[in-house]
Design a protein around this motif. Structure first.
Motif, PDB file in Angstrom:
ATOM      1  N   MET A  53     114.399  80.605   6.801  1.00 26.61           N
ATOM      2  CA  MET A  53     113.712  79.351   6.519  1.00 26.61           C
ATOM      3  C   MET A  53     113.951  78.334   7.623  1.00 26.61           C
ATOM      4  O   MET A  53     113.032  77.608   8.019  1.00 26.61           O
ATOM      5  N   ALA A  54     115.172  78.271   8.134  1.00 28.46           N
ATOM      6  CA  ALA A  54     115.481  77.329   9.208  1.00 28.46           C
ATOM      7  C   ALA A  54     114.662  77.645  10.454  1.00 28.46           C
ATOM      8  O   ALA A  54     114.116  76.745  11.103  1.00 28.46           O
ATOM      9  N   THR A 153     103.334  77.781   2.470  1.00 29.68           N
ATOM     10  CA  THR A 153     103.553  76.392   2.077  1.00 29.68           C
ATOM     11  C   THR A 153     105.011  75.976   2.226  1.00 29.68           C
ATOM     12  O   THR A 153     105.289  74.777   2.392  1.00 29.68           O
ATOM     13  N   SER A 154     105.955  76.910   2.168  1.00 29.19           N
ATOM     14  CA  SER A 154     107.356  76.553   2.383  1.00 29.19           C
ATOM     15  C   SER A 154     107.549  75.999   3.785  1.00 29.19           C
ATOM     16  O   SER A 154     108.157  74.936   3.976  1.00 29.19           O
ATOM     17  N   TYR A 164     108.203  66.155  -0.673  1.00 29.46           N
ATOM     18  CA  TYR A 164     108.050  67.371  -1.472  1.00 29.46           C
ATOM     19  C   TYR A 164     109.145  68.402  -1.224  1.00 29.46           C
ATOM     20  O   TYR A 164     109.540  69.130  -2.138  1.00 29.46           O
ATOM     21  N   ALA A 165     109.645  68.515  -0.006  1.00 29.85           N
ATOM     22  CA  ALA A 165     110.723  69.460   0.267  1.00 29.85           C
ATOM     23  C   ALA A 165     111.997  69.041  -0.463  1.00 29.85           C
ATOM     24  O   ALA A 165     112.697  69.876  -1.054  1.00 29.85           O
ATOM     25  N   PHE A 273     100.216  78.338  -2.710  1.00 27.85           N
ATOM     26  CA  PHE A 273     100.931  79.406  -2.019  1.00 27.85           C
ATOM     27  C   PHE A 273     100.546  79.523  -0.550  1.00 27.85           C
ATOM     28  O   PHE A 273     101.135  80.327   0.171  1.00 27.85           O
ATOM     29  N   GLY A 274      99.567  78.757  -0.110  1.00 25.15           N
ATOM     30  CA  GLY A 274      99.175  78.800   1.287  1.00 25.15           C
ATOM     31  C   GLY A 274      98.025  79.737   1.558  1.00 25.15           C
ATOM     32  O   GLY A 274      97.226  79.502   2.456  1.00 25.15           O
ATOM     33  N   ARG A 275      97.929  80.807   0.814  1.00 22.86           N
ATOM     34  CA  ARG A 275      96.840  81.780   0.919  1.00 22.86           C
ATOM     35  C   ARG A 275      96.499  82.237  -0.490  1.00 22.86           C
ATOM     36  O   ARG A 275      97.387  82.548  -1.282  1.00 22.86           O
TER      37      ARG A 275
END
Length: 350
Positions: A53-54, A153-154, A164-165, A273-275
Motif C-alpha cells: 500500500m505504501a 480506489t485504495s 476519506y483515507a 471499487f475503481g472498476r
C-alpha cells in the motif's frame, strides 16, 4: 436468542462440530483462534500489505495538484486558524484543522499535504491484514491486506488530500476494537472502542453509519454486552453530533445534492471499487462468505449494512456520494479473501 457462535444453527454436539465449521474457523462462543504459526509468518501477514500500500500510494502522491476535490484542503493549509472555523462545512473542520497543523510542520507541497492520506491507507492495510489474521489465520490476513492494497480506489484516495483515507482507517480501527471488546468487554476495551467512535465521527459524520453494522453484530451475537456497547457509542458520537448540530444551525449542507437514482446505484460498484469488473468479482466472492458464523458475519455486516442505511437516509436527505462508503472496502476485501481461501480449501479436500 442467546449469545452464540451462529445465529441460526442450534448448539451442536462435539461430534457435529466439523459439519458446522467445515473451513476450520474455530469453535466456541468467541472468535476462533487461528492455528499456531511462526512469529515471522504472522508479521509478514500485515507487513507485506502495508509495504504494498505504501508503494502504490507514493507513486503519484507528489503529482500535480491540487485536484478539484483537494482545493478545500489546500485552502485550509494556507489559511489562519480562525479562518478555518469560519468557512467551509462545519463537519469538515476537524480534518481542515489537522491539515493546517500538518502544513505547519511539513509544508504545503503536494506530497506533504497528501502525506496523512498515504500514512492512513498504509496503516489501514496493515490493520486490515492483522485483524483478518486474528480472525481467520495469517494466510487469509495476508490475502485480505493484499486485495485491499490492490483495489484502485485504495491508491486513489491515498493520493488525495481528503478525509476519506483517515475515515477508512478509523473504521478499521473501530471494528478491530469492537471485536476485542466483544470477546472480553473490559472497561478499558470499551473506552478504547468509544474513542475510536469519536475519531470516526470527527473524520466524517456519515461514516457513523458503520455503527448500524456494529449494532447488528452486537445484538445478533453478544446481546449480553449490548448495554455497555450502547453506553460507549452514546459517548463516542457526542462530538460528531455537536458538529452536525452546529452545521445544521448554520444552514450548511452535509453532502451533495444527489438522491440515489437507479443510474447512480448502477454506477456504485465501479465508483466504489475503481472498476466495475473488480466490484463484480468481490461482490460475487463475498456471497460465498455469507454463512453466519461470527467471524464472517462481522465483516458481512460491515460491508452490507452501512450502504443499505445510507440508501434509506438518502431517501429523505440528498447526501448520496459513493466515496462516503469507502470505509466498507476493507470488509469487502476480507470477505473476498475468506472466499478464496475457502475455495482453495474445498478444492484441496476433493
Amino acid at each position: 436468542m442467546n449469545d452464540a457462535e451462529t445465529m441460526v444453527l442450534p448448539r451442536l454436539r462435539p461430534a457435529e462440530a466439523s459439519g458446522e465449521d467445515p473451513w476450520g474457523e474455530g469453535p466456541g462462543a468467541v472468535p476462533g483462534r487461528p492455528p499456531a504459526v511462526t512469529p515471522v509468518w504472522r508479521i509478514a501477514a500485515w507487513l507485506v500489505p502495508a509495504l504494498m500500500m505504501a508503494a502504490l500510494s507514493a507513486v503519484r502522491a507528489g503529482g500535480p495538484g491540487p485536484r478539484a476535490e483537494e482545493v478545500p484542503a489546500w485552502h485550509a493549509a494556507t489559511s489562519s486558524w480562525r479562518d478555518i472555523l469560519h468557512w467551509g462545512e462545519v463537519t469538515g473542520a476537524p480534518y481542515h484543522l489537522l491539515i493546517r497543523a500538518w502544513a505547519e510542520a511539513f509544508g504545503t507541497s503536494e506530497l506533504a499535504l497528501r502525506g496523512p492520506s498515504v500514512l492512513a491507507m498504509t496503516a489501514a492495510a496493515a490493520l486490515v491484514a492483522a485483524t483478518a489474521t486474528r480472525m481467520f489465520g495469517p494466510g487469509t490476513g495476508l490475502l485480505a491486506g493484499a486485495i485491499f492494497a490492490l483495489l484502485p480506489t485504495s491508491a486513489r484516495y491515498a493520493q488525495e488530500a481528503q478525509p476519506y483515507a483517515l475515515t477508512l482507517l478509523a473504521a478499521v480501527l473501530a471494528t478491530a476494537l469492537l471485536m476485542l471488546a466483544l470477546e472480553r468487554p473490559t472497561v478499558w476495551r470499551l473506552i478504547a472502542y468509544g474513542g475510536s467512535v469519536v475519531l470516526l465521527g470527527l473524520c466524517h459524520v456519515v461514516a457513523l453509519l458503520l455503527l448500524v453494522g456494529h449494532c447488528w453484530t452486537v445484538f445478533a451475537f453478544r446481546r449480553g454486552v449490548a448495554a455497555r456497547w450502547l453506553a460507549a457509542v452514546a459517548v463516542g458520537v457526542l462530538p460528531a453530533a455537536a458538529l452536525l448540530w452546529s452545521a445544521m444551525g448554520q444552514g450548511a449542507r452535509l453532502g451533495s445534492v444527489y438522491h440515489p437514482s437507479s443510474r447512480l446505484l448502477a454506477e456504485l460498484p465501479g465508483q466504489l471499487f475503481g472498476r466495475a469488473a473488480v466490484g463484480g468479482v468481490l461482490l460475487g466472492l463475498a456471497l460465498f462468505s455469507l454463512p453466519l458464523r461470527y467471524s464472517a458475519a462481522v465483516y458481512s455486516a460491515w460491508a452490507a449494512v452501512p450502504p443499505l442505511a445510507l440508501l434509506l437516509v438518502a431517501q429523505a436527505a440528498p447526501i448520496w456520494e459513493p466515496q462516503y462508503l469507502l470505509f466498507t472496502l476493507p470488509a469487502w476485501a476480507t470477505l473476498g479473501a475468506v472466499a478464496l481461501v475457502r475455495l482453495a480449501t474445498r478444492r484441496t479436500d476433493l
